[in-house]
Design an enzyme around this catalytic site. Structure first.
Site, mmCIF file in Angstrom:
data_model
loop_
_atom_site.group_PDB
_atom_site.id
_atom_site.type_symbol
_atom_site.label_atom_id
_atom_site.label_comp_id
_atom_site.label_asym_id
_atom_site.label_seq_id
_atom_site.Cartn_x
_atom_site.Cartn_y
_atom_site.Cartn_z
ATOM 1 N N ARG A 131 0.820 -1.212 0.000
ATOM 2 C CA ARG A 131 0.000 0.000 0.000
ATOM 3 C C ARG A 131 0.853 1.260 0.000
ATOM 4 O O ARG A 131 0.363 2.356 -0.282
ATOM 5 C CB ARG A 131 -0.947 -0.019 1.210
ATOM 6 C CG ARG A 131 -1.964 1.103 1.227
ATOM 7 C CD ARG A 131 -3.228 0.729 2.011
ATOM 8 N NE ARG A 131 -2.966 0.089 3.269
ATOM 9 C CZ ARG A 131 -2.719 0.726 4.425
ATOM 10 N NH1 ARG A 131 -2.675 2.046 4.448
ATOM 11 N NH2 ARG A 131 -2.516 0.041 5.533
ATOM 12 N N ASP A 159 -7.885 17.599 -16.720
ATOM 13 C CA ASP A 159 -8.118 16.199 -17.080
ATOM 14 C C ASP A 159 -7.674 16.025 -18.530
ATOM 15 O O ASP A 159 -8.270 16.583 -19.445
ATOM 16 C CB ASP A 159 -9.602 15.861 -16.912
ATOM 17 C CG ASP A 159 -9.893 14.373 -17.086
ATOM 18 O OD1 ASP A 159 -9.179 13.720 -17.871
ATOM 19 O OD2 ASP A 159 -10.837 13.873 -16.455
ATOM 20 N N LYS A 191 -8.331 4.316 -19.880
ATOM 21 C CA LYS A 191 -8.676 4.641 -21.263
ATOM 22 C C LYS A 191 -7.463 4.464 -22.185
ATOM 23 O O LYS A 191 -7.010 3.348 -22.391
ATOM 24 C CB LYS A 191 -9.252 6.054 -21.319
ATOM 25 C CG LYS A 191 -10.341 6.342 -20.270
ATOM 26 C CD LYS A 191 -11.483 5.353 -20.261
ATOM 27 C CE LYS A 191 -12.701 5.808 -19.476
ATOM 28 N NZ LYS A 191 -12.517 5.952 -18.022
#
Length: 405
Positions: free
Chosen positions: A74, A193, A218
């Site tokens: 983590r 973005d 994407k």
């Protein structure tokens, strides 16, 4: 225990296509391997507990990557770190921090600014539907002021932590002048973005943005088989994001990091090839009387949005080669109806204000032959019928709406 040396960011002395292939991999020959090692460990043995304590204390204090071997999955992972290094190099930033999804990445940005007492966000529509919802609903304790680009400076308050834009925007492909927006932000960080454009078409930091967000699911992954998000930024903000990621657990799985790094290698080739086909399809759609308007960005890219004269739901029902599915950026072509899926969570009136009509379809163009794609679209448009005259302020056929908000 074998460890994998962390590659350090370098300047932009190499072409983007070269960086896409080699960034994050420079030490492989010294390791005696050709493919990137995949480290799936969740924890790492160490007999030096005093040393581990000191490294954890240093991370808690500064957020800097701990020196030496990893401590816990983590906190850090060598495979994921390679992807972060590569993406930072492609975007031209000091650092990048990867997350389990694009929304986890955006959430970390908001939490990092909120932790500094800067809970207010100024944002320009349209944004991806879930980004819009996260800001509007205030789920993370943030407050948002929606404005147009000309109103950014006036909307900024003493507690404004971010200005957020998306260009080209999802799903209308509206474009903003990032340099002008960054000027309006003053000292407030601009978060851009860059999911649709990718660093192949634009690098927002060169226009003044300080934070660059990607849904890595994407184009960076590019094959529809990995979820991920990443933030490219300066090292100071990256340290804050690493602390948020450690505390909240929104880590990117190392297998996803491996697939994303592999995806970056072909990103320039995929993006440029798909953009040629997308531009061709945009021109054909613009000349088609069954289409009321076409939206295609000036900078190009593989996304095309268009408003049909007939029933958009029948287009979705009728496609056979093109996949009717949410998401984008894969090697195969996808089409979806934003008002029903990706932006359904945004209120109808807010959709309208953002230019998202009920007749709008969003298409992510892949790597298929353009004639095969057009044959499928042609048949689907026939199935939709001419219907009534276009509504929602749609433009007449024969015009491509390029850029503008």
């Amino acid at each position: 225990m074998q460890t994998y040396p962390r590659a350090t960011p370098r300047g932009p002395e190499r072409a983007l296509a070269t960086e896409a292939v080699h960034a994050g991999r420079e030490d492989l020959a010294d390791l005696g391997v050709h493919a990137v090692p995949l480290d799936l460990s969740t924890t790492y043995p160490s007999h030096d507990s005093r040393g581990e304590a000191a490294r954890l204390d240093a991370f808690a204090a500064t957020g800097a990557q701990p020196a030496g071997p990893p401590v816990y999955g983590r906190l850090d992972n060598p495979t994921t770190a390679r992807f972060e290094t590569a993406l930072a190099r492609l975007e031209g930033t000091e650092a990048a921090v990867a997350f389990a999804s694009g929304m986890a990445a955006l959430s970390a940005c908001l939490l990092a600014r909120s932790a500094a007492g800067l809970r207010h966000v100024v944002a320009v529509r349209p944004l991806y539907g879930c980004s819009d919802h996260l800001l509007t609903a205030g789920l993370l304790g943030t407050e948002v002021t929606w404005t147009d680009p000309a109103g950014i400076a006036d909307a900024i308050r003493p507690d404004t932590g971010l200005v957020m834009v998306e260009t080209p925007a999802n799903p209308t492909l509206a474009e903003l002048d990032l340099r002008a927006v960054a000027h309006s932000c003053g000292a407030v960080p601009l978060l851009a973005d860059n999911t649709f454009a990718t660093p192949v078409l634009q690098r927002p930091v060169e226009a003044g943005a300080r934070i660059v967000l990607h849904s890595a699911t994407k184009y960076l992954g590019g094959h529809g088989d990995v979820l991920g998000g990443v933030v490219a930024c300066d090292e100071e903000f990256a340290r804050q994001l690493r602390q948020v990621r450690f505390a909240t657990g929104g880590v990117l799985h190392p297998l996803a990091g491996y697939l994303l790094l592999r995806g970056l290698a072909t990103l320039p080739v995929r993006m440029r090839a798909a953009a040629v086909t997308a531009a061709d399809l945009a021109a054909r759609l613009a000349a088609d009387p069954r289409v009321a308007a076409v939206h295609y960005p000036r900078i190009g890219g593989a996304m095309v949005s268009f408003e049909v004269v007939g029933d958009p739901h029948e287009v979705i029902r009728a496609v056979r080669l093109i996949t009717p599915a949410v998401s984008l950026g894969s090697v195969d072509t996808l089409i979806q109806h934003p008002a029903s899926i990706s932006h359904r969570i945004v209120g109808a009136e807010d959709r309208r204000r953002g230019g998202i009509s009920d007749r709008l379809l969003r298409m992510s163009v892949g790597l298929e032959d353009v004639e095969d794609l057009w044959h499928d679209l042609d048949a689907a448009l026939d199935a939709a019928g001419a219907g009534a005259p276009a509504r929602d302020g749609a433009r007449p056929a024969g015009r491509i709406n390029a850029g503008g908000s």
